[in-house]
Write an enzyme that holds these catalytic residues in place. Structure first.
Site, PDB file in Angstrom:
ATOM      1  N   ARG A  90      14.968  -2.076   2.628  1.00 12.69           N
ATOM      2  CA  ARG A  90      14.865  -2.809   3.898  1.00 12.69           C
ATOM      3  C   ARG A  90      15.792  -4.015   3.910  1.00 12.69           C
ATOM      4  O   ARG A  90      16.256  -4.444   2.838  1.00 12.69           O
ATOM      5  CB  ARG A  90      13.420  -3.328   4.041  1.00 12.69           C
ATOM      6  CG  ARG A  90      12.395  -2.228   4.044  1.00 12.69           C
ATOM      7  CD  ARG A  90      11.176  -2.577   3.202  1.00 12.69           C
ATOM      8  NE  ARG A  90      10.369  -1.365   2.973  1.00 12.69           N
ATOM      9  CZ  ARG A  90       9.454  -0.921   3.820  1.00 12.69           C
ATOM     10  NH1 ARG A  90       9.169  -1.600   4.906  1.00 12.69           N
ATOM     11  NH2 ARG A  90       8.818   0.203   3.580  1.00 12.69           N
ATOM     12  N   ARG A  95       0.833  -1.210   0.000  1.00 13.24           N
ATOM     13  CA  ARG A  95       0.000   0.000   0.000  1.00 13.24           C
ATOM     14  C   ARG A  95       0.862   1.252   0.000  1.00 13.24           C
ATOM     15  O   ARG A  95       0.517   2.262   0.600  1.00 13.24           O
ATOM     16  CB  ARG A  95      -0.921   0.007   1.218  1.00 13.24           C
ATOM     17  CG  ARG A  95      -0.189  -0.225   2.525  1.00 13.24           C
ATOM     18  CD  ARG A  95      -1.089   0.025   3.690  1.00 13.24           C
ATOM     19  NE  ARG A  95      -0.485  -0.457   4.910  1.00 13.24           N
ATOM     20  CZ  ARG A  95      -1.014  -0.256   6.094  1.00 13.24           C
ATOM     21  NH1 ARG A  95      -2.123   0.409   6.220  1.00 13.24           N
ATOM     22  NH2 ARG A  95      -0.420  -0.731   7.158  1.00 13.24           N
ATOM     23  N   ASP A 147      -6.453  -4.304   1.360  1.00  9.39           N
ATOM     24  CA  ASP A 147      -7.154  -3.270   0.592  1.00  9.39           C
ATOM     25  C   ASP A 147      -6.287  -2.118   0.091  1.00  9.39           C
ATOM     26  O   ASP A 147      -6.779  -1.225  -0.605  1.00  9.39           O
ATOM     27  CB  ASP A 147      -8.333  -2.727   1.399  1.00  9.39           C
ATOM     28  CG  ASP A 147      -7.894  -2.083   2.707  1.00  9.39           C
ATOM     29  OD1 ASP A 147      -6.669  -1.916   2.915  1.00  9.39           O
ATOM     30  OD2 ASP A 147      -8.767  -1.747   3.520  1.00  9.39           O
ATOM     31  N   LYS A 161       1.675   6.423   1.418  1.00 12.25           N
ATOM     32  CA  LYS A 161       1.284   5.173   2.061  1.00 12.25           C
ATOM     33  C   LYS A 161      -0.233   5.181   2.253  1.00 12.25           C
ATOM     34  O   LYS A 161      -0.764   6.083   2.903  1.00 12.25           O
ATOM     35  CB  LYS A 161       1.990   5.040   3.413  1.00 12.25           C
ATOM     36  CG  LYS A 161       1.655   3.763   4.180  1.00 12.25           C
ATOM     37  CD  LYS A 161       2.570   3.615   5.388  1.00 12.25           C
ATOM     38  CE  LYS A 161       2.177   2.442   6.270  1.00 12.25           C
ATOM     39  NZ  LYS A 161       3.069   2.343   7.442  1.00 12.25           N
ATOM     40  N   ASP A 180      11.322  -7.016   7.306  1.00  5.73           N
ATOM     41  CA  ASP A 180      10.851  -6.111   6.249  1.00  5.73           C
ATOM     42  C   ASP A 180      10.593  -4.707   6.787  1.00  5.73           C
ATOM     43  O   ASP A 180      10.343  -3.785   6.011  1.00  5.73           O
ATOM     44  CB  ASP A 180       9.582  -6.652   5.581  1.00  5.73           C
ATOM     45  CG  ASP A 180       8.488  -6.995   6.577  1.00  5.73           C
ATOM     46  OD1 ASP A 180       8.765  -7.791   7.497  1.00  5.73           O
ATOM     47  OD2 ASP A 180       7.379  -6.462   6.454  1.00  5.73           O
ATOM     48  N   ASN A 181      10.668  -4.538   8.102  1.00  8.89           N
ATOM     49  CA  ASN A 181      10.500  -3.211   8.691  1.00  8.89           C
ATOM     50  C   ASN A 181      11.828  -2.649   9.204  1.00  8.89           C
ATOM     51  O   ASN A 181      11.838  -1.672   9.954  1.00  8.89           O
ATOM     52  CB  ASN A 181       9.489  -3.265   9.840  1.00  8.89           C
ATOM     53  CG  ASN A 181       8.078  -3.548   9.360  1.00  8.89           C
ATOM     54  OD1 ASN A 181       7.764  -3.322   8.197  1.00  8.89           O
ATOM     55  ND2 ASN A 181       7.247  -4.049  10.246  1.00  8.89           N
ATOM     56  N   ASP A 183       8.490   2.243   9.323  1.00  7.71           N
ATOM     57  CA  ASP A 183       7.181   1.574   9.408  1.00  7.71           C
ATOM     58  C   ASP A 183       6.598   1.644  10.810  1.00  7.71           C
ATOM     59  O   ASP A 183       6.651   0.683  11.594  1.00  7.71           O
ATOM     60  CB  ASP A 183       7.261   0.114   8.929  1.00  7.71           C
ATOM     61  CG  ASP A 183       7.154   0.031   7.418  1.00  7.71           C
ATOM     62  OD1 ASP A 183       7.190   1.079   6.753  1.00  7.71           O
ATOM     63  OD2 ASP A 183       7.037  -1.095   6.900  1.00  7.71           O
TER      64      ASP A 183
HETATM   65  P1  AMP Z   1       3.441  -4.207   8.094  1.00 11.65           P
HETATM   66  O1  AMP Z   1       3.147  -5.225   9.134  1.00 11.65           O
HETATM   67  O2  AMP Z   1       2.604  -2.965   8.193  1.00 11.65           O
HETATM   68  O3  AMP Z   1       4.895  -3.900   7.991  1.00 11.65           O
HETATM   69  O4  AMP Z   1       2.991  -4.843   6.700  1.00 11.65           O
HETATM   70  C1  AMP Z   1       3.498  -6.053   6.218  1.00 11.65           C
HETATM   71  C2  AMP Z   1       3.156  -6.190   4.754  1.00 11.65           C
HETATM   72  O5  AMP Z   1       1.748  -6.116   4.554  1.00 11.65           O
HETATM   73  C3  AMP Z   1       3.757  -5.136   3.867  1.00 11.65           C
HETATM   74  O6  AMP Z   1       4.081  -5.764   2.658  1.00 11.65           O
HETATM   75  C4  AMP Z   1       2.617  -4.158   3.685  1.00 11.65           C
HETATM   76  O7  AMP Z   1       2.738  -3.414   2.506  1.00 11.65           O
HETATM   77  C5  AMP Z   1       1.427  -5.077   3.652  1.00 11.65           C
HETATM   78  N1  AMP Z   1       0.184  -4.425   4.105  1.00 11.65           N
HETATM   79  C6  AMP Z   1      -0.135  -4.059   5.361  1.00 11.65           C
HETATM   80  N2  AMP Z   1      -1.367  -3.497   5.387  1.00 11.65           N
HETATM   81  C7  AMP Z   1      -1.818  -3.493   4.119  1.00 11.65           C
HETATM   82  C8  AMP Z   1      -3.021  -3.045   3.478  1.00 11.65           C
HETATM   83  N3  AMP Z   1      -4.013  -2.487   4.164  1.00 11.65           N
HETATM   84  N4  AMP Z   1      -3.124  -3.221   2.150  1.00 11.65           N
HETATM   85  C9  AMP Z   1      -2.147  -3.803   1.446  1.00 11.65           C
HETATM   86  N5  AMP Z   1      -0.997  -4.240   1.971  1.00 11.65           N
HETATM   87  C10 AMP Z   1      -0.830  -4.095   3.283  1.00 11.65           C
HETATM   88 MG    MG Z   2       6.079  -2.859   6.948  1.00 11.26          MG
END
Ligand code: AMP
Ligand code: MG
Length: 506
Positions: free
Chosen positions: A197, A108, A139, A127, A266-267, A276
């Site tokens: 990352r 996103r 989404d 974002k 990844d963060n 993130d």
């Molecule tokens: P995060 O835990 O926020 O670091 O997200 C982990 C992964 O999930 C990353 O690849 C984000 O881009 C993806 N992600 C998290 N929330 C969403 C969302 N609402 N829509 C699409 N991808 C998401």
């Molecule tokens: Mg992330």
């Protein structure tokens, strides 16, 4: 009629740009197409500006006066392209909660390109501006709540002097977004020299694609770490650099009581930035095992685990570097020989600064442990404790001077014993009170982004009152200043916020 002034008054040409004239460069997009997918953001219905940070506008060379224009929200919602930008979503993989999660990527986030700004080159990223090929069924949106939290915390961390991605603005919309409840959509615009990352490297190693792995390492070295190029092995030098910076970052987090909440690989930023913002928190009533993320039941990412988790994450990065370095032992040594020292030396220096100790002395590690023990057993408010300590005289005088600290102790006798030990320790490296106290106040913030503060600003913002976001932003930009008008923001959570919970949902 007055004669016209001649010559006309001279004004320095503004080095700052308008929205239409931001000087975009390729940035991350200089990498081959395998590293990303080009795609446009999805328009956000009827966007409105929630908040913006003028210093970040200046950082990227944008005239802060542009924030007031109607086009600003149009551009930073993704509705109207910025001339010269070429949006893309980047691919990466990673370990989540200790387990290999395979391919992830910007699910996103849209990278608009890099702007050659006032100070350096900055990637601009939206974002929450819609789905990408990496959305994995989600989404592509972000909610107002998490966007305000990311915006405020990025700027709060910058105010604290901690390496971080920055945030230019939050743009909201009344479009509904379903999480545990129905919320509304928002887009946060993030700024960083790079969003690469650990997981960006893990991705190519896992796919057994050494060519792309090398391309990525070369890109990071040549763009951000040219000094590594001069080393006998530039890839080894890069891994050591990441390891040192990550150790330094962990020390800085720990010293202000910051908890990231989701330290998946990844963060983790390859430049050692805080990256993130999700279910983060700042320590209030001290508990070394505090878990800020409600979605982390086992506390993998608890406060006290953070330095160890970052070390573990660096070993995953080292695994990914093996094809570049030839041998696992070499990659591991690059981390082993740098991380612990980088973390400990910075952490101890920061603790000394917090405690007002001019120089290191034998017995310091024991005294630090005793201090953490005091905080833990008395559940002292982390920020308030160190701030109150910063006002105390080195020599015990009238009880009134000590009251702001002593009043925080539940067990007065234990608190007084610690205070006496601190005063004995101060005598080892004498330092005039006024100088020491000023130095301590520059090391111990009065204001951090407590969850209850963010929550209060979010509640008002949901009712379209954005003034609290703005006021908090201004306060957190100078967290070491007294700011008597913002005294209420230095308080522990009020009753209504005692049970606030923050999860991964964003
Ligand atoms: P995060 O835990 O926020 O670091 O997200 C982990 C992964 O999930 C990353 O690849 C984000 O881009 C993806 N992600 C998290 N929330 C969403 C969302 N609402 N829509 C699409 N991808 C998401
Ligand atoms: Mg992330």
């Amino acid at each position: 009629m007055n004669a016209p002034e001649f010559p006309p008054p001279l004004a320095a040409p503004s080095p700052l740009s308008t929205l239409d004239a931001l000087p975009f460069a390729e940035g991350f997009a200089a990498l081959p197409e395998a590293f990303y997918t080009r795609l446009d953001p999805l328009p956000l219905p009827a966007p409105y500006l929630v908040a913006a940070s003028p210093p970040v506008a200046e950082l990227i060379g944008l005239d802060p006066g542009e924030i007031g224009r109607a086009e600003f929200a149009e551009h930073f919602s993704g509705n109207r392209p910025l001339p010269g930008s070429a949006p893309l979503a980047a691919i990466y993989s990673g370990h989540q909660f200790g387990v290999w999660a395979g391919q992830l990527g910007d699910g996103r986030a849209h990278l608009l390109g890099a702007v050659v700004g006032g100070r350096g080159q900055w990637e601009i990223q939206l974002k929450g501006a819609g789905r990408t090929p990496y959305s994995r069924g989600a989404d592509g949106r972000a909610v107002l709540r998490s966007s305000i939290r990311e915006f405020l915390c990025s700027e709060a961390m910058a105010g604290l002097g901690i390496p971080t991605t920055r945030a230019l603005c939050v743009v909201g919309s009344d479009a509904p977004v379903v999480r545990e409840e129905v919320e509304t959509a928002a887009v946060v615009t993030r700024i960083a020299e790079s969003f690469v990352r650990f997981g960006s490297f893990e991705h190519w190693a896992a796919r057994n694609r050494p060519e792309e792995l090398r391309r990525l390492a070369d890109y990071v070295i040549d763009t951000f770490r040219p000094d590594c190029r001069a080393a006998a092995n530039p890839y080894d030098a890069l891994l050591r650099d990441v390891s040192r910076r990550t150790g330094d970052l962990m020390a800085r987090w720990m010293a202000v009581g910051f908890m990231h909440g989701v330290m998946n690989t990844d963060n983790m930023s390859i430049l050692g930035l805080t990256l993130d913002y999700g279910p983060f928190g700042f320590m209030e009533a001290f508990d070394a095992g505090h878990i800020c993320n409600h979605s982390d039941p086992h506390g993998r990412y608890s406060y006290q685990n953070q330095p160890q988790i970052a070390y573990w994450n660096l070993f995953r990065l080292a695994d990914a570097f093996v094809p570049l370095l030839g041998q696992a032992e070499i990659a591991q040594a690059a981390v082993e020989e740098t991380y612990v020292d980088a973390f400990e030396s910075r952490f101890h220096a920061l603790l000394r600064a917090k405690l007002g100790l001019l120089e290191a002395a034998p017995g310091d590690p024991e005294f630090f442990a005793e201090t953490i023990g005091l905080l833990h057993h008395q559940r002292l408010d982390f920020t308030q404790f160190f701030r109150a300590l910063s006002h105390l005289p080195a020599i015990a005088g009238d009880a009134g001077a000590d009251a702001p600290l002593r009043d925080q102790f539940i067990d007065r006798a234990a608190g007084d014993a610690w205070l006496a030990a601190w005063r004995v320790r101060l005598t080892l490296s004498p330092w005039p009170d006024t100088e020491r106290q000023a130095s301590m106040r520059a090391a111990n913030p009065k204001y951090v982004l407590r969850n209850w503060l963010a929550e209060q600003a979010i509640r008002r913002a949901r009712a379209k009152d954005f003034s609290e976001v703005e006021r908090l932003l201004a306060c957190l930009a100078r967290p070491f200043d007294e700011q008597p008008e913002n005294q209420a923001y230095a308080a522990p959570p009020p009753d209504w916020a005692a049970r606030l919970e923050v999860s991964c949902s964003s």
